[in-house]
Write an enzyme that holds these catalytic residues in place. Sequence first.
Site, PDB file in Angstrom:
ATOM      1  N   LYS A 250      67.219  -1.754  56.149  1.00 15.05           N
ATOM      2  CA  LYS A 250      66.231  -2.426  55.285  1.00 15.05           C
ATOM      3  C   LYS A 250      66.764  -3.699  54.597  1.00 15.05           C
ATOM      4  CE  LYS A 250      63.737   1.900  54.472  1.00 15.05           C
ATOM      5  NZ  LYS A 250      63.593   3.024  53.530  1.00 15.05           N
TER       6      LYS A 250
ATOM      7  N   TYR B 278      67.513   4.569  46.116  1.00 12.56           N
ATOM      8  CA  TYR B 278      66.244   5.235  45.750  1.00 12.56           C
ATOM      9  C   TYR B 278      66.277   5.777  44.327  1.00 12.56           C
ATOM     10  CZ  TYR B 278      66.201   4.840  50.743  1.00 12.56           C
ATOM     11  OH  TYR B 278      66.302   4.349  51.989  1.00 12.56           O
TER      12      TYR B 278
ATOM     13  N   TYR C 267      59.589  -1.217  62.885  1.00 11.66           N
ATOM     14  CA  TYR C 267      60.283  -0.523  61.787  1.00 11.66           C
ATOM     15  C   TYR C 267      61.022   0.710  62.319  1.00 11.66           C
ATOM     16  CZ  TYR C 267      61.022   2.425  57.719  1.00 11.66           C
ATOM     17  OH  TYR C 267      61.609   3.249  56.775  1.00 11.66           O
TER      18      TYR C 267
ATOM     19  N   SER D 120      67.735   3.665  57.080  1.00 16.97           N
ATOM     20  CA  SER D 120      67.318   2.765  55.981  1.00 16.97           C
ATOM     21  C   SER D 120      68.332   1.669  55.654  1.00 16.97           C
ATOM     22  CB  SER D 120      67.049   3.572  54.715  1.00 16.97           C
ATOM     23  OG  SER D 120      65.833   4.236  54.850  1.00 16.97           O
TER      24      SER D 120
ATOM     25  N   VAL E   5      69.213   7.939  56.226  1.00 19.08           N
ATOM     26  CA  VAL E   5      69.194   9.383  56.497  1.00 19.08           C
ATOM     27  C   VAL E   5      70.007   9.761  57.732  1.00 19.08           C
ATOM     28  CG1 VAL E   5      67.054   9.933  55.271  1.00 19.08           C
ATOM     29  CG2 VAL E   5      66.954   9.201  57.672  1.00 19.08           C
TER      30      VAL E   5
END
Length: 619
Positions: free
Chosen positions: A78, A252, A200, A75, A270
Amino acid sequence: MNHIKLDHFSQENSPILTCIKDIYERYQPINDGNVATYIPELAKANPDLFGICITTPDGQIYQVGESQDCFTIQSISKPFVYGLALADHGVDKIMSKVGVEPTGEAFNSIVFDEENNRPYNPMVNAGAIATTALVKGDGYEHRFNRILTMFEGFAGRSLTVDEAVFQSEKSTGHRNRAIAYLELNAGMLEGNLEEHLDLYFRQCSILVTAQDLGIMAATLANNGINPITKQQAVNPEEVRAILSVMASCGMYDFSGEWLYRIGLPAKSGVGGGIIAVLPGQFGIGTFSPLLDPRGNSVRGIKVCEELSQRFKFHLFDSHPVSQTCVSRTYTGAMVSSKRQRRGLQRDFLDQEGEKILVYELKGDLYFATLEKLTRQLQSNQQTAQFIILDGRRVGNVNSSAITLLSEIKQWGLSQEIALMLTGFEHKTIVRLQDNGWTDEMFVDNIDTALEWCENCLLSEQYYQDITVKDKLSLEEMDIFKAFTPEEMTVLAPLFSEVSYQANDFIIREGEKSDRLFLLAKGMATVSLRLSQTEQRKRLTTYIPGIAFGELALFDINVSQRTADIVADTEVICYVLEFDKLKTLLKTKPEVYIKLLQTFGKTLVNTIKRATLEIRSLSV
Ligand code: DON
């Protein structure tokens, strides 16, 4: 003191490295958390691995532990892809497709901002898939290469993909696939859905190290310029957007607490990585695959929290209240230009010099420091006709300072005050020019600016006087004001008239001092060669009526010239060789003594003026 080059800096005894090592050793034994298992390939990660890297905007890298071990970026990809989408489409389009509101939910939550028909933010999977779908390009390969190239710009090296992780994610990413289909159904996403998903999954599978993450974070800290390659990886506008979403949504459902405790924009993955950024100061990259239930690296969070607490990195930690940016201020009556002035001109400037104000600035210029300056300027607006702002000792000049300086310029115009800037760095001058400052407002140095202001003041009253065209007679020299015609008949034969062309040396440094000069016509400048450079510093400029080289009169036997004196224009001098004074001493001792006394008096005045100038230094 010698400047220590960063490249040659040995980290062996670095207090920074010692501190990071200490933190590393402290958290290495902690085995809380679990490696990610929802992507089968990630379950193979070695839970013991632990690396930390801190990189500064000038390229210093501090790293400990397994900072060179590769893992998938996940992530953390992103925010970078968000930057690419922004560069591709601009803020308005991207904002219409992906919001910037935190969800307070897990990274893979299936929630949408249905009111605006878009995912909440680009950091959760729903927003990240929609963002990746917006990356431009001609098909899958081209689009992925654009993403990879951008990441490489941030990392400063070639990167590869972990094909096994990619395949693992692709074959098990049912939840992400479900999110994408829901978005397609709601019209939040367009085009080839499988291609977007593959992109992605692949961007998440790019391999990086903690060192790469440290450099990528430092690139964000450095306004988008990679500190190692010095290449612009992303524009500053995108950096601001990226850091904003990292700050509000990067961790998050831990984002709020992260900002509260650690206070830095950050992003986790992760794979076990975390990046955190302190804009302008450094980037942190950590790696430890053991994750907490929210999917954030346990050791990574601890490292960042400890660093933030030890060094008070929190963006909202108490900030020192801004000090003044004025290091010294004086008027043109206290310090005059190095151009010599005579008689009425000197008297006039001693009086009217109050209208010239010099502010020598220091330190960083930003809103708070310049706001104080504006108040100081305003308090002098009744007397000021000229204001010189000197920037030789100024550090960073931020955008609000540029805006405020332009407001100051407008204020100057409205008050009919001539504003000049001296000694500012070229890059600041360019930014000010873009904001309406014109070329003539930038002057090389304070001395030149002062002279310009003095000339303006004088030209109102004494224009004729300062542009003396004709040769002055010997009797018109300042030094002879108090001499009688009889005394002048004794003195005149001792002088010979000598002419010089512009740029001729009248006196050379090191030459024997055996004569004095009275300037009858033209101008001449005394300057010192600054060691090891071709540059010269002007000490003074003489105008007609002034004597120079007279110091030697008091030191005939040993004296050598200490500076060069060069004709600025065509020059005529009356020259007196000291040898001729010996006869004068015998034949007319009273004239000889009067001559010495008069020169002595001019020296006293020079010293008085210098004392005044020195006093202004300590104000
Ligand atoms: O979407 C996924 O499942 C992953 N490829 C990325 C998730 C991730 O890293 C979440 N972060 N903590």
